[in-house]
Design a protein around this motif. Sequence first.
Motif, mmCIF file in Angstrom:
data_model
loop_
_atom_site.group_PDB
_atom_site.id
_atom_site.type_symbol
_atom_site.label_atom_id
_atom_site.label_comp_id
_atom_site.label_asym_id
_atom_site.label_seq_id
_atom_site.Cartn_x
_atom_site.Cartn_y
_atom_site.Cartn_z
ATOM 1 N N LEU A 111 0.830 -1.206 0.000
ATOM 2 C CA LEU A 111 0.000 0.000 0.000
ATOM 3 C C LEU A 111 0.865 1.256 0.000
ATOM 4 N N GLU A 112 1.892 1.261 0.826
ATOM 5 C CA GLU A 112 2.782 2.419 0.889
ATOM 6 C C GLU A 112 3.466 2.655 -0.452
ATOM 7 N N LEU A 113 3.973 1.591 -1.059
ATOM 8 C CA LEU A 113 4.682 1.724 -2.328
ATOM 9 C C LEU A 113 3.754 2.248 -3.417
ATOM 10 N N GLU A 114 2.561 1.648 -3.532
ATOM 11 C CA GLU A 114 1.617 2.095 -4.551
ATOM 12 C C GLU A 114 1.171 3.533 -4.290
ATOM 13 N N PHE A 115 0.956 3.860 -3.023
ATOM 14 C CA PHE A 115 0.541 5.220 -2.670
ATOM 15 C C PHE A 115 1.592 6.234 -3.110
ATOM 16 N N LEU A 116 2.852 5.950 -2.849
ATOM 17 C CA LEU A 116 3.929 6.876 -3.207
ATOM 18 C C LEU A 116 3.993 7.098 -4.711
ATOM 19 N N PHE A 117 3.861 6.016 -5.475
ATOM 20 C CA PHE A 117 3.908 6.167 -6.927
ATOM 21 C C PHE A 117 2.671 6.880 -7.453
ATOM 22 N N LEU A 118 1.497 6.564 -6.893
ATOM 23 C CA LEU A 118 0.267 7.224 -7.326
ATOM 24 C C LEU A 118 0.269 8.708 -6.959
ATOM 25 N N MET A 119 1.032 9.059 -5.924
ATOM 26 C CA MET A 119 1.181 10.459 -5.516
ATOM 27 C C MET A 119 2.305 11.160 -6.269
ATOM 28 N N GLY A 120 3.079 10.405 -7.029
ATOM 29 C CA GLY A 120 4.234 11.001 -7.694
ATOM 30 C C GLY A 120 5.294 11.438 -6.706
ATOM 31 N N PHE A 121 5.289 10.830 -5.515
ATOM 32 C CA PHE A 121 6.248 11.130 -4.448
ATOM 33 C C PHE A 121 6.189 12.609 -4.015
ATOM 34 N N LYS A 122 5.044 13.247 -4.200
ATOM 35 C CA LYS A 122 4.883 14.643 -3.799
ATOM 36 C C LYS A 122 4.408 14.705 -2.349
ATOM 37 N N LEU A 123 5.349 14.631 -1.429
ATOM 38 C CA LEU A 123 5.033 14.545 -0.011
ATOM 39 C C LEU A 123 5.337 15.823 0.761
ATOM 40 N N HIS A 124 6.070 16.751 0.155
ATOM 41 C CA HIS A 124 6.454 17.957 0.891
ATOM 42 C C HIS A 124 5.232 18.827 1.180
ATOM 43 N N VAL A 125 5.146 19.319 2.409
ATOM 44 C CA VAL A 125 4.064 20.209 2.827
ATOM 45 C C VAL A 125 4.706 21.439 3.461
ATOM 46 N N ASN A 126 4.632 22.570 2.775
ATOM 47 C CA ASN A 126 5.243 23.782 3.326
ATOM 48 C C ASN A 126 4.261 24.524 4.228
ATOM 49 N N VAL A 127 4.726 25.628 4.786
ATOM 50 C CA VAL A 127 3.933 26.369 5.766
ATOM 51 C C VAL A 127 2.615 26.854 5.175
ATOM 52 N N SER A 128 2.667 27.449 3.990
ATOM 53 C CA SER A 128 1.448 28.016 3.403
ATOM 54 C C SER A 128 0.433 26.929 3.077
ATOM 55 N N VAL A 129 0.899 25.790 2.582
ATOM 56 C CA VAL A 129 -0.016 24.686 2.278
ATOM 57 C C VAL A 129 -0.634 24.152 3.558
ATOM 58 N N PHE A 130 0.187 23.993 4.581
ATOM 59 C CA PHE A 130 -0.306 23.487 5.851
ATOM 60 C C PHE A 130 -1.390 24.408 6.412
ATOM 61 N N GLU A 131 -1.134 25.704 6.391
ATOM 62 C CA GLU A 131 -2.104 26.661 6.924
ATOM 63 C C GLU A 131 -3.378 26.687 6.098
ATOM 64 N N SER A 132 -3.255 26.535 4.782
ATOM 65 C CA SER A 132 -4.448 26.547 3.934
ATOM 66 C C SER A 132 -5.352 25.355 4.233
ATOM 67 N N TYR A 133 -4.750 24.215 4.543
ATOM 68 C CA TYR A 133 -5.561 23.043 4.878
ATOM 69 C C TYR A 133 -6.186 23.182 6.262
ATOM 70 N N CYS A 134 -5.512 23.885 7.143
ATOM 71 C CA CYS A 134 -6.124 24.174 8.438
ATOM 72 C C CYS A 134 -7.374 25.025 8.252
ATOM 73 N N CYS A 135 -7.281 26.020 7.365
ATOM 74 C CA CYS A 135 -8.450 26.851 7.068
ATOM 75 C C CYS A 135 -9.560 26.017 6.440
ATOM 76 N N HIS A 136 -9.171 25.097 5.570
ATOM 77 C CA HIS A 136 -10.160 24.235 4.930
ATOM 78 C C HIS A 136 -10.855 23.354 5.959
#
Length: 229
Positions: free
Chosen positions: A162-187
């Motif tokens: 599951l982890e391996l497939e998830f990473l490939f399906l995500m394109g290994f885009k795991l980085h979450v910066n401050v602005s993204v984190f805060e925007s999801y908090c607002c969401h």
Amino acid sequence: MTTSTSTSLAISPRKLRSDLYSYAYGQEDSNTPLVVNVLASLIERSMARNQRIAKNCSSLYLSRDLRTRIFDCHETPDMTIQSYLERIFRYTKAGPSVYVVAYVYIDRFCQTNPAFRINIRNVHRLLITTIMVASKYVEDMNYRNSYFARVGGLTTDDLNNLELEFLFLMGFKLHVNVSVFESYCCHLEREVSIGGGYHIERTLRCAEEIKSKRNEERRYNMQIARVML
């Protein structure tokens, strides 16, 4: 799926701040962070929405994308989302920011794979996978996949796949910066307040900031220890 009764309770912003800023890592008696309740409520509402879209057509419970069917269970787990998340927290003690980052990953996963729909058959596998990956991103120390697998009710091989497939399906885009984190908090604040009566202030900090603070505290404690020797 039974909706948790906790969704009828109002979250105190002061209590939420206390959870986020004063969360005690490693304490056996740590209370479940309120953000876990928020995530459970939001996921349950998303599932209910997808169920209405499916219009009682059982075939739509399975993903139309063969790659994402790895998350589908053969049998429906007999555990609510709230109970499942509480179990994960109880045995892993993953900090509050882990659940926010996991929600970011879930949203990215759904955007990247538009044929995928969160439902009763895939939600548990998706949650344990995203929380484990988020924990690896956020936390300094982590349990092994085999431990997360036991907590999530899976075999180690299943969770590894599951982890391996998830990473490939995500394109290994795991980085979450401050602005993204805060925007999801607002969401989270906006979406959950509509259906669950929650009121969440933007006090959830970026995982990187929490991690940095813990490192600073450790360095400070080591310096104090050297002085006292």
